[in-house]
Each structure stands twice: as structure tokens, then as C-alpha cells.
Design a protein around this motif. Sequence first.
Motif, PDB file in Angstrom:
ATOM      1  N   LEU A 108     -67.607  31.326  33.305  1.00 51.71           N
ATOM      2  CA  LEU A 108     -66.473  31.399  34.213  1.00 51.71           C
ATOM      3  C   LEU A 108     -65.383  30.460  33.722  1.00 51.71           C
ATOM      4  O   LEU A 108     -65.674  29.383  33.192  1.00 51.71           O
ATOM      5  CB  LEU A 108     -66.885  31.001  35.627  1.00 51.71           C
ATOM      6  CG  LEU A 108     -68.033  31.786  36.267  1.00 51.71           C
ATOM      7  CD1 LEU A 108     -68.500  31.092  37.540  1.00 51.71           C
ATOM      8  CD2 LEU A 108     -67.607  33.214  36.564  1.00 51.71           C
ATOM      9  N   LEU A 109     -64.127  30.850  33.897  1.00 49.11           N
ATOM     10  CA  LEU A 109     -62.983  30.023  33.533  1.00 49.11           C
ATOM     11  C   LEU A 109     -62.155  29.781  34.784  1.00 49.11           C
ATOM     12  O   LEU A 109     -61.826  30.727  35.514  1.00 49.11           O
ATOM     13  CB  LEU A 109     -62.122  30.701  32.468  1.00 49.11           C
ATOM     14  CG  LEU A 109     -62.697  30.825  31.054  1.00 49.11           C
ATOM     15  CD1 LEU A 109     -63.654  32.005  30.956  1.00 49.11           C
ATOM     16  CD2 LEU A 109     -61.576  31.003  30.038  1.00 49.11           C
ATOM     17  N   VAL A 110     -61.806  28.520  35.025  1.00 45.20           N
ATOM     18  CA  VAL A 110     -61.037  28.131  36.205  1.00 45.20           C
ATOM     19  C   VAL A 110     -59.752  27.447  35.760  1.00 45.20           C
ATOM     20  O   VAL A 110     -59.771  26.573  34.887  1.00 45.20           O
ATOM     21  CB  VAL A 110     -61.865  27.198  37.119  1.00 45.20           C
ATOM     22  CG1 VAL A 110     -60.972  26.481  38.125  1.00 45.20           C
ATOM     23  CG2 VAL A 110     -62.944  27.988  37.836  1.00 45.20           C
ATOM     24  N   GLY A 111     -58.638  27.853  36.361  1.00 40.41           N
ATOM     25  CA  GLY A 111     -57.370  27.186  36.130  1.00 40.41           C
ATOM     26  C   GLY A 111     -57.105  26.164  37.219  1.00 40.41           C
ATOM     27  O   GLY A 111     -57.401  26.396  38.397  1.00 40.41           O
ATOM     28  N   ALA A 112     -56.524  25.009  36.855  1.00 33.31           N
ATOM     29  CA  ALA A 112     -56.376  23.885  37.774  1.00 33.31           C
ATOM     30  C   ALA A 112     -54.922  23.639  38.156  1.00 33.31           C
ATOM     31  O   ALA A 112     -54.010  23.786  37.332  1.00 33.31           O
ATOM     32  CB  ALA A 112     -56.968  22.616  37.169  1.00 33.31           C
ATOM     33  N   LEU A 113     -54.721  23.233  39.409  1.00 32.23           N
ATOM     34  CA  LEU A 113     -53.399  22.840  39.879  1.00 32.23           C
ATOM     35  C   LEU A 113     -52.890  21.630  39.107  1.00 32.23           C
ATOM     36  O   LEU A 113     -51.709  21.541  38.752  1.00 32.23           O
ATOM     37  CB  LEU A 113     -53.473  22.513  41.379  1.00 32.23           C
ATOM     38  CG  LEU A 113     -52.227  21.913  42.028  1.00 32.23           C
ATOM     39  CD1 LEU A 113     -51.107  22.943  42.074  1.00 32.23           C
ATOM     40  CD2 LEU A 113     -52.544  21.412  43.438  1.00 32.23           C
ATOM     41  N   GLU A 114     -53.786  20.686  38.831  1.00 45.37           N
ATOM     42  CA  GLU A 114     -53.400  19.465  38.114  1.00 45.37           C
ATOM     43  C   GLU A 114     -53.189  19.709  36.621  1.00 45.37           C
ATOM     44  O   GLU A 114     -52.705  18.822  35.919  1.00 45.37           O
ATOM     45  CB  GLU A 114     -54.486  18.394  38.304  1.00 45.37           C
ATOM     46  CG  GLU A 114     -54.652  17.927  39.729  1.00 45.37           C
ATOM     47  CD  GLU A 114     -55.461  18.905  40.589  1.00 45.37           C
ATOM     48  OE1 GLU A 114     -55.484  18.723  41.814  1.00 45.37           O
ATOM     49  OE2 GLU A 114     -56.062  19.859  40.030  1.00 45.37           O
ATOM     50  N   GLY A 115     -53.560  20.874  36.160  1.00 41.35           N
ATOM     51  CA  GLY A 115     -53.364  21.233  34.762  1.00 41.35           C
ATOM     52  C   GLY A 115     -54.670  21.407  34.020  1.00 41.35           C
ATOM     53  O   GLY A 115     -55.625  20.645  34.223  1.00 41.35           O
ATOM     54  N   GLY A 116     -54.722  22.409  33.167  1.00 40.57           N
ATOM     55  CA  GLY A 116     -55.878  22.606  32.323  1.00 40.57           C
ATOM     56  C   GLY A 116     -56.783  23.738  32.764  1.00 40.57           C
ATOM     57  O   GLY A 116     -56.629  24.331  33.836  1.00 40.57           O
ATOM     58  N   ILE A 117     -57.752  24.023  31.873  1.00 41.06           N
ATOM     59  CA  ILE A 117     -58.743  25.076  32.098  1.00 41.06           C
ATOM     60  C   ILE A 117     -60.126  24.445  32.027  1.00 41.06           C
ATOM     61  O   ILE A 117     -60.420  23.659  31.120  1.00 41.06           O
ATOM     62  CB  ILE A 117     -58.618  26.183  31.042  1.00 41.06           C
ATOM     63  CG1 ILE A 117     -57.269  26.888  31.174  1.00 41.06           C
ATOM     64  CG2 ILE A 117     -59.760  27.194  31.157  1.00 41.06           C
ATOM     65  CD1 ILE A 117     -57.004  27.879  30.065  1.00 41.06           C
ATOM     66  N   TYR A 118     -60.963  24.798  32.976  1.00 44.90           N
ATOM     67  CA  TYR A 118     -62.337  24.309  33.028  1.00 44.90           C
ATOM     68  C   TYR A 118     -63.279  25.495  32.840  1.00 44.90           C
ATOM     69  O   TYR A 118     -63.065  26.565  33.416  1.00 44.90           O
ATOM     70  CB  TYR A 118     -62.609  23.583  34.339  1.00 44.90           C
ATOM     71  CG  TYR A 118     -61.857  22.286  34.435  1.00 44.90           C
ATOM     72  CD1 TYR A 118     -62.469  21.079  34.119  1.00 44.90           C
ATOM     73  CD2 TYR A 118     -60.514  22.270  34.806  1.00 44.90           C
ATOM     74  CE1 TYR A 118     -61.772  19.877  34.183  1.00 44.90           C
ATOM     75  CE2 TYR A 118     -59.800  21.077  34.861  1.00 44.90           C
ATOM     76  CZ  TYR A 118     -60.437  19.890  34.547  1.00 44.90           C
ATOM     77  OH  TYR A 118     -59.740  18.703  34.587  1.00 44.90           O
ATOM     78  N   ILE A 119     -64.311  25.284  32.022  1.00 41.08           N
ATOM     79  CA  ILE A 119     -65.208  26.370  31.635  1.00 41.08           C
ATOM     80  C   ILE A 119     -66.642  25.985  31.964  1.00 41.08           C
ATOM     81  O   ILE A 119     -67.065  24.851  31.728  1.00 41.08           O
ATOM     82  CB  ILE A 119     -65.080  26.675  30.127  1.00 41.08           C
ATOM     83  CG1 ILE A 119     -63.632  27.064  29.777  1.00 41.08           C
ATOM     84  CG2 ILE A 119     -66.036  27.800  29.720  1.00 41.08           C
ATOM     85  CD1 ILE A 119     -63.388  27.225  28.289  1.00 41.08           C
ATOM     86  N   THR A 120     -67.385  26.924  32.525  1.00 38.43           N
ATOM     87  CA  THR A 120     -68.818  26.761  32.706  1.00 38.43           C
ATOM     88  C   THR A 120     -69.533  27.885  31.968  1.00 38.43           C
ATOM     89  O   THR A 120     -69.060  29.021  31.936  1.00 38.43           O
ATOM     90  CB  THR A 120     -69.227  26.783  34.192  1.00 38.43           C
ATOM     91  OG1 THR A 120     -70.653  26.660  34.288  1.00 38.43           O
ATOM     92  CG2 THR A 120     -68.790  28.064  34.883  1.00 38.43           C
ATOM     93  N   THR A 121     -70.652  27.554  31.352  1.00 40.32           N
ATOM     94  CA  THR A 121     -71.499  28.575  30.703  1.00 40.32           C
ATOM     95  C   THR A 121     -72.840  28.691  31.401  1.00 40.32           C
ATOM     96  O   THR A 121     -73.736  29.372  30.911  1.00 40.32           O
ATOM     97  CB  THR A 121     -71.712  28.228  29.217  1.00 40.32           C
ATOM     98  OG1 THR A 121     -72.323  26.938  29.112  1.00 40.32           O
ATOM     99  CG2 THR A 121     -70.399  28.240  28.449  1.00 40.32           C
ATOM    100  N   ASP A 122     -72.964  28.020  32.554  1.00 37.20           N
ATOM    101  CA  ASP A 122     -74.236  28.060  33.280  1.00 37.20           C
ATOM    102  C   ASP A 122     -74.031  28.394  34.760  1.00 37.20           C
ATOM    103  O   ASP A 122     -74.742  27.913  35.630  1.00 37.20           O
ATOM    104  CB  ASP A 122     -74.992  26.741  33.135  1.00 37.20           C
ATOM    105  CG  ASP A 122     -74.135  25.518  33.470  1.00 37.20           C
ATOM    106  OD1 ASP A 122     -73.131  25.688  34.196  1.00 37.20           O
ATOM    107  OD2 ASP A 122     -74.470  24.414  33.018  1.00 37.20           O
ATOM    108  N   GLY A 123     -73.014  29.197  35.032  1.00 43.27           N
ATOM    109  CA  GLY A 123     -72.804  29.665  36.391  1.00 43.27           C
ATOM    110  C   GLY A 123     -72.279  28.635  37.355  1.00 43.27           C
ATOM    111  O   GLY A 123     -72.367  28.821  38.572  1.00 43.27           O
ATOM    112  N   GLY A 124     -71.713  27.542  36.869  1.00 42.12           N
ATOM    113  CA  GLY A 124     -71.134  26.519  37.725  1.00 42.12           C
ATOM    114  C   GLY A 124     -71.953  25.257  37.863  1.00 42.12           C
ATOM    115  O   GLY A 124     -71.535  24.312  38.533  1.00 42.12           O
TER     116      GLY A 124
END
Length: 340
Positions: free
Chosen positions: A215-231
Amino acid sequence: SSFIGGGDGAYAFGSKQDSNKGYFSSQGGRMRRSTALSNQTWQHALNQLDADNNGSVDEEAMFIHPFVMNDSDDEQLYFPTMKRLWRSTNGGSNWTPISKYYYNFYRRLSITASKKQNPIVYWCDDDSVFALPNAATAAPMTEIGIPSPGLPRKLIIDANNDSCVFFVKDGTPAQILYSGNFFTGSVQWTNITANLPAVVTPMCIAAYPGNKNILLVGALEGGIYITTDGGASWDRDAGFPYVQVKDIKIRPSDKQIFIFTYGRGAWTAKLDNNLSVTNDVVSPEVVSVFPNPFRDVINLSVGTKMEDATVILKSLSGVVVFQKRMDISGKVVVRPAGLT
């Protein structure tokens, strides 16, 4: 480029069947369409949504108002007003209301749809989440409605299971909640961003097609966060700048990622071709994959002895990087030196 109209741009959809066709909107849901993009010609597409022809949606709209086009049929459009959902099956030439009336005190709306010819359409207001299966042909007022788990920022269908959605919840704390199956009884919501850093406010999410754990998440504070284990764990992409991310889309055909920011334009990317491992294979035997995620070694083990089995591992792009016959003990160890 061409001048379409004044004001703030809002939503845009390009046809997947005709590169000369697209739909665009500005503030207040003012929608236009073109069937001749190369000639830079445009037509208003509100029609019955603006019965008094004053240029505004009669049943009211948000400042930046959502609508959705079905990627599998560019003639299908779905538009939630502040009062009910409308459908067009001829590119906005005609609109029909297809839902019951709803109440929307905080004036929040979001909408998402599956990519099937006869899609599931989900939309939400400030107190309910609705689902309409077979939306292209569904009889009016046959939607399913459940209480909203919070004030919505965005609703996104799961690319790997169109019976489920991600609900980006506004407020404090901001969260992304994942629904259970909408069509099997009571829907349970799970906070999949509980392990995000506390300072991160999620704005959007995209599921990686073909792997439910990425999953890829975009942040209000800036940047992209990625999980490869379902969170279970999240990492910030170090190569992406600290700029607010408004939306993330992933093209299923080639897994190309499109990132839309506030103030620094649109970006494209691809995930590294690291191995993707899941442990949800249950046929013909129960398979254990550990550790997951792995770093140096992958262990695969089945619960019973197998006389004839081959282990095949592929990269995210589908390339076979490991292939080995499983021995009679039902175990295989994969090391980096064995990958191609």
C-alpha cells in the motif's frame, strides 16, 4: 494546451478507449467534456444536473466536487450531488438520479468505482457510506447504505478486491480505515494506518494491483509512505520530496505509479523489483512463508510431505527470479545468491 474555463481545476478523467476524449471540472462541479481533444473543443456536460441553465449544479456541490468515470466504459459517469447520486450512460448528455435522497450537514462527498463494465460504485457523505453494485444497469434507489466511520476525506476502492474500500478519515486522529466485504453482512472497519508515525496525516492511499500487502499513502505533511506487509510497518520513500500528496494512482497494466502533489505537479515512479511474498496460499497445502517481510533468507514450508511440487518466485514486474523443485520434506530455502 488550451483554455477551458476560468477558476480552479478540480477532477479530470481521460478515456481509456479513445485518446481524444476526456472529462474535466472546475469549482462547484462545473463539468465539461471533449470528444476532440486534439482540436481543443469542449462542451458543457451538466445538462439535467443544471436544469435551470445557470451554470451551477442545482442540487448543490462542494467547492472541489468529485465525480467518477468508469475506466471500462467512458460513457459511464457518476456524480453525487449534495442530495443524491446521478448517472449518465451517454457521456453526460443525459443524467438520471439513481439513489434515495440523503442529508449532508458537513457538505463532504467522495466517490469511487470499480473498473468493470457494470461496476460497483461507492460514495459517501458526512454520515453514510453507500454502495451500488451493477451501477450501470441498477434500478434507482437500490443502493446499500451503512453508517460512516467518520468524517470523510476520500473514499478509494481496493484494486485487489472491489467488494472493499479504503476510507480516509478526516479529523484527529486522521486514519485510513479498511472495510470488510460490503455484501456479506455487517461491515467491520480496520485502521490500517495505526502504525504510521504519529506526525503523519494520511491524505490518500493506493493498493498495488496483484499484491494486497503493498500500500502507498500520501501525507499532508509531505512524502509517501509504503508498507509491504499490509500496514504492520511503514517506511517513508526517501527519494520523494516533502510535498503534500493529494492522490496516488497505479496503472494496472504496467504498475506505473502516478503521484499528484499540491504545488509541485505530478510525478511518476515504479517500485523496485524486489520480491513480493505472501502467505495466503492455501491450496493444495497450507504454506508457511517466513520471515515476512524477508531480508536475507526466505523459508518456505508446507504442512505435509509433497511428492511433486515446484516453487516459483517472481518479481513485482512478473519476471521469474527463482525456480526450484521442493524436496520430499516439503521445505525450500531461498537465498539472494540463488536469485536471477
